[in-house]
Enzyme design. Structure first.
Site, PDB file in Angstrom:
ATOM      1  N   SER A 109    -107.492  22.252 100.944  1.00 43.93           N
ATOM      2  CA  SER A 109    -107.673  21.065 101.776  1.00 43.93           C
ATOM      3  C   SER A 109    -106.368  20.301 101.940  1.00 43.93           C
ATOM      4  CB  SER A 109    -108.719  20.161 101.116  1.00 43.93           C
ATOM      5  OG  SER A 109    -108.767  18.889 101.711  1.00 43.93           O
ATOM      6  N   TYR A 132    -107.123  17.785 107.917  1.00 43.69           N
ATOM      7  CA  TYR A 132    -107.723  16.523 108.342  1.00 43.69           C
ATOM      8  C   TYR A 132    -106.697  15.807 109.219  1.00 43.69           C
ATOM      9  CZ  TYR A 132    -111.531  16.757 104.893  1.00 43.69           C
ATOM     10  OH  TYR A 132    -112.650  17.106 104.178  1.00 43.69           O
ATOM     11  N   THR A 158    -110.679  20.450 110.739  1.00 43.40           N
ATOM     12  CA  THR A 158    -111.990  19.879 110.440  1.00 43.40           C
ATOM     13  C   THR A 158    -112.336  18.842 111.490  1.00 43.40           C
ATOM     14  OG1 THR A 158    -111.754  20.275 108.082  1.00 43.40           O
ATOM     15  CG2 THR A 158    -113.350  18.619 108.746  1.00 43.40           C
ATOM     16  N   LYS A 255    -113.564  23.909 112.143  1.00 43.15           N
ATOM     17  CA  LYS A 255    -114.560  23.804 111.073  1.00 43.15           C
ATOM     18  C   LYS A 255    -115.432  22.569 111.313  1.00 43.15           C
ATOM     19  CE  LYS A 255    -115.035  23.530 106.030  1.00 43.15           C
ATOM     20  NZ  LYS A 255    -115.790  22.270 105.946  1.00 43.15           N
ATOM     21  N   HIS A 279    -120.499  20.154 106.754  1.00 40.83           N
ATOM     22  CA  HIS A 279    -119.735  19.593 105.634  1.00 40.83           C
ATOM     23  C   HIS A 279    -120.598  19.495 104.372  1.00 40.83           C
ATOM     24  CE1 HIS A 279    -115.585  17.944 105.508  1.00 40.83           C
ATOM     25  NE2 HIS A 279    -115.964  17.501 104.321  1.00 40.83           N
ATOM     26  N   ARG A 282    -122.695  16.386 103.722  1.00 38.12           N
ATOM     27  CA  ARG A 282    -122.032  15.177 103.233  1.00 38.12           C
ATOM     28  C   ARG A 282    -121.679  14.198 104.359  1.00 38.12           C
ATOM     29  NH1 ARG A 282    -120.023  16.763  97.976  1.00 38.12           N
ATOM     30  NH2 ARG A 282    -118.046  15.655  97.983  1.00 38.12           N
ATOM     31  N   GLY A 312    -124.609  26.065 102.185  1.00 34.44           N
ATOM     32  CA  GLY A 312    -125.914  26.399 101.648  1.00 34.44           C
ATOM     33  C   GLY A 312    -126.011  27.747 100.980  1.00 34.44           C
ATOM     34  N   GLY A 333    -118.658  26.066  99.584  1.00 39.74           N
ATOM     35  CA  GLY A 333    -117.813  25.350  98.644  1.00 39.74           C
ATOM     36  C   GLY A 333    -118.452  25.213  97.278  1.00 39.74           C
TER      37      GLY A 333
END
Length: 382
Positions: A109, A132, A158, A255, A279, A282, A312, A333
């Protein structure tokens, strides 16, 4: 509970819960609002059944595939996640080594706790950088240039985090980056001495990809919610994405795509791949699961762009269902973060070994010898 007692991803979750202070565990485990979408991400896989063939001669099988131009030993990616040294002192280094050992993609990240350059020097395996988009355009340009110089294989922009979701567990615990010993959680830190000693006496917690641009998160504690809401560019649009793709010049992924219309626009701007992702639940609670959107997006852009079903995934059969529904690969993740928190690199390796065994066993029981044989006729939707 010990590492050898972990036989599935939920076992790693239980071990991580034992070993982490509760604010840190809740940062990994939590999601937005009522956490409906987080639960839905996994339960969505229960809405479809696998249909096996028998007598298929599966003595030899091939689990490899090509993802974004690189060969992967499994149709599985380790999604980029932030703040990994908050979970284990080795952080992204442990994940990078484990991913290389198993021949799979992994990502870091913008908010990684090891630098772009350090991770690039550590592994020759396929690696992705998650960008980001900050308000600080110089920071965005710096991270892109550093990834070029370090020869990252792909950049993932993202697109679902222009503001933060309401992560109520973090609001209750007061979790920040760097982590702080808040009065309400002091007993939890005190009763996890291994984690606390590693954090206090280990290398200083920092976010090196932000060096020279942002002090928050390294020298100044801040919640992830406040960081996203103050630092990220809420004006990001499709022109921004196209410009970043051009500036990067390499393999480019979006993403956070969840609609067929956005998938078509990703094709239009020349993206090589999309990650269908919310995400990890989240951000927008109440949104659909990535797996639920896979068929619709596949019908819209299948064959024009690689499609990665992200979120998931807890079982090898979830990976197989994703491929049969039209994905190039699956990713996640938490499936490795729990294992990282539980036991560092050995934990991630054990999690990957379990998932590898489940994928191989599932393929044999399905009667397929290669992943490209996992097509829609192998599924029945309820």
């Amino acid at each position: 509970m010990r590492l050898n007692d972990c036989h599935n991803i939920d076992d790693f979750r239980q071990l991580a819960k034992q070993r982490l202070p509760w604010p840190v565990f809740d940062y990994i485990d939590g999601a937005a609002d009522d956490e409906i979408t987080k639960a839905r991400n996994t339960s969505a896989f229960d809405t479809v059944d696998l249909v096996p063939d028998v007598l298929a001669g599966v003595g030899s099988i091939d689990t490899s595939c090509t993802i974004m131009g690189r060969t992967s030993a499994l149709p599985l990616m380790l999604s980029p996640t932030a703040l990994q040294r908050a979970f284990h002192r080795d952080g992204e280094r442990a994940v990078a080594r484990a991913a290389e050992k198993f021949g799979v993609w992994f990502g870091i990240s913008s908010l990684a706790t090891h630098s772009i350059e350090e991770i690039a020097a550590l592994t020759r395996g396929p690696k992705l950088f998650q960008l980001y988009v900050h308000k600080d355009k110089g920071l965005n340009a710096s991270m892109i240039e550093r990834c070029k110089e370090s020869r990252f294989d792909a950049l993932a922009l993202t697109v679902d985090t222009i503001v933060s979701g309401k992560r109520e567990r973090c609001l209750r615990s007061g979790f920040t980056t760097p982590p702080r010993f808040t009065p309400s959680a002091l007993w939890s830190y005190a009763t996890r001495p291994r984690w606390t000693m590693d954090y206090v006496f280990g290398p200083k917690f920092r976010l090196p990809n932000l060096d020279g641009h942002v002090d928050e998160g390294t020298g100044k504690p801040v919640s992830i919610q406040n960081y996203f809401n103050t630092m990220l560019d809420t004006g990001m649009d499709w022109d921004t994405a196209a410009r970043i793709r051009q500036d990067w010049g390499g393999t480019f992924c979006l993403k956070g795509v969840m609609s067929a219309a956005d998938a078509r626009r990703a094709v239009d701007i020349g993206a090589d791949a999309i990650m269908i992702s919310n995400h990890g639940g989240r951000q927008l609670d109440g949104s659909r699961a990535p797996f639920d959107q896979l068929r619709e997006i596949g019908d819209a852009v299948g064959g024009q762009i690689e499609i990665i079903c992200d979120g998931g995934v807890r079982r090898g059969t979830h990976v197989l269902k994703s491929l049969a529904a039209g994905a190039t690969a699956a990713s996640g993740g938490r499936l490795y973060l729990y294992a990282l928190a539980a036991a560092g690199q050995p934990g991630v390796e054990r999690a990957l070994s379990i998932l590898k065994d489940e994928i191989e066993r599932g393929m044999r029981l399905m009667g397929v010898t290669s992943v490209d044989q996992l097509t829609a006729d192998r599924l029945r939707w309820r």
